[in-house]
Write an enzyme that holds these catalytic residues in place. Sequence first.
Site, PDB file in Angstrom:
ATOM      1  N   GLU A   9      10.699  -8.767   7.979  1.00  0.00           N
ATOM      2  CA  GLU A   9      11.938  -8.844   8.743  1.00  0.00           C
ATOM      3  C   GLU A   9      13.109  -9.270   7.855  1.00  0.00           C
ATOM      4  OE1 GLU A   9       8.656 -10.368  11.597  1.00  0.00           O
ATOM      5  OE2 GLU A   9       9.010 -10.203   9.441  1.00  0.00           O
TER       6      GLU A   9
ATOM      7  N   ARG B  72     -11.927  -0.933 -12.871  1.00  0.00           N
ATOM      8  CA  ARG B  72     -11.762  -0.214 -14.135  1.00  0.00           C
ATOM      9  C   ARG B  72     -11.178   1.184 -13.906  1.00  0.00           C
ATOM     10  NH1 ARG B  72     -16.609  -2.234 -13.806  1.00  0.00           N
ATOM     11  NH2 ARG B  72     -17.713  -0.254 -13.654  1.00  0.00           N
TER      12      ARG B  72
ATOM     13  N   GLU C  50     -22.203  -5.139  -1.470  1.00  0.00           N
ATOM     14  CA  GLU C  50     -22.498  -3.932  -2.241  1.00  0.00           C
ATOM     15  C   GLU C  50     -23.974  -3.758  -2.567  1.00  0.00           C
ATOM     16  OE1 GLU C  50     -20.767  -2.136  -6.376  1.00  0.00           O
ATOM     17  OE2 GLU C  50     -19.394  -2.406  -4.702  1.00  0.00           O
TER      18      GLU C  50
END
Length: 351
Positions: free
Chosen positions: A55, A218, A294
């Site tokens: 804002e 990477r 993961e």
Amino acid sequence: MKKDLNEFYMERCIRLALNGLGRTYPNPLVGCVIVHNGKIIGEGWHQKAGEPHAEVNAINSVKDESLLPESTLYVNLEPCSHRGRTPPCSDLIVRKKIKNVVIGSVDYNSQVYGKGIDHLKKHGCNVIVGIKEKECYELNKRFFTFHKKKRPYIILKWAETRDGFIFPDKKDEEGVAKPVWITNKYSLQKVHQLRANEQSILVGFNTAKIDNPRLNLRDYFGKDPLRLLIDKNLKTSADSYLLDRKTKTVVFNAIKDKNIDKNLIYIKLDFSEDVPRQIVKYLYEQEIQSLIVEGGAVTLQSFIEEGLWDEAWIFTGDVSFQKGLKAPVLEGNLKERIPIVNDELRIYTND
């Protein structure tokens, strides 16, 4: 059919807000548009925690502030009403005499929740709430999950073959299991983009031992996520990338609590109790709003069994193993299929 103008400008707010993805933690993603007589005269987004909110940036971009009282301010999230590192945005809106405010979603942070809207209304603003609300919620799913469920937004990620394996039944001449790449380089780049957008990433001991992952960026730009490792008995090799201290890493274990330095921290857990819930409790206390799980299969399945996941990103490569370690079993709602050359990414949600 002509699109409602409120929806049109709110979509613009969402697109602006996305410019801050991965950079605003622990703050939400917010975009703001100011419209006068059908023309955008100012816009902005929150770029980084501690810096001006959307804002403020939008109002500051208006060249002729005399137009503000006759303008409408659009913002995807309820303006804040408390003083943190920056002043309250609701006060600024009132001070600039902006009378019309259109809001996408309320802010579920207990410090705000409805207070910004009430403040605007008490000072004579005409406030509309709930424009493109579903899309605004999706934009800040990490922030909202953190404040509503008191845990990070959790994304499960793995790669599997066409026949449903994540690891081959294959060892080298010394009898040591060796990883085999399943997906293509474009899928890898997508994974690194995911890492850039989230705050932390977790693997278990077996994945650390076999894959020796770096868990950093990477193939994409951005900030490395906080690396997390489950290593109950502290058997990870000292020359593992995860212990190189190049990126902040937390090792969950059953032996010790110790801060080696700012980039290597050992946190002791009770492995007779629910490990995933202990991990997400720690991350909540550290104000970490998102987590990628993961691997490996045991770690992923432990989160699935506890129902501790919000999305699952499953990459399927153009290879088959015939035998090996099966992929985790998951039930969810298929949200999207994304072809990546000869790979495919399926995204599921745990609705």
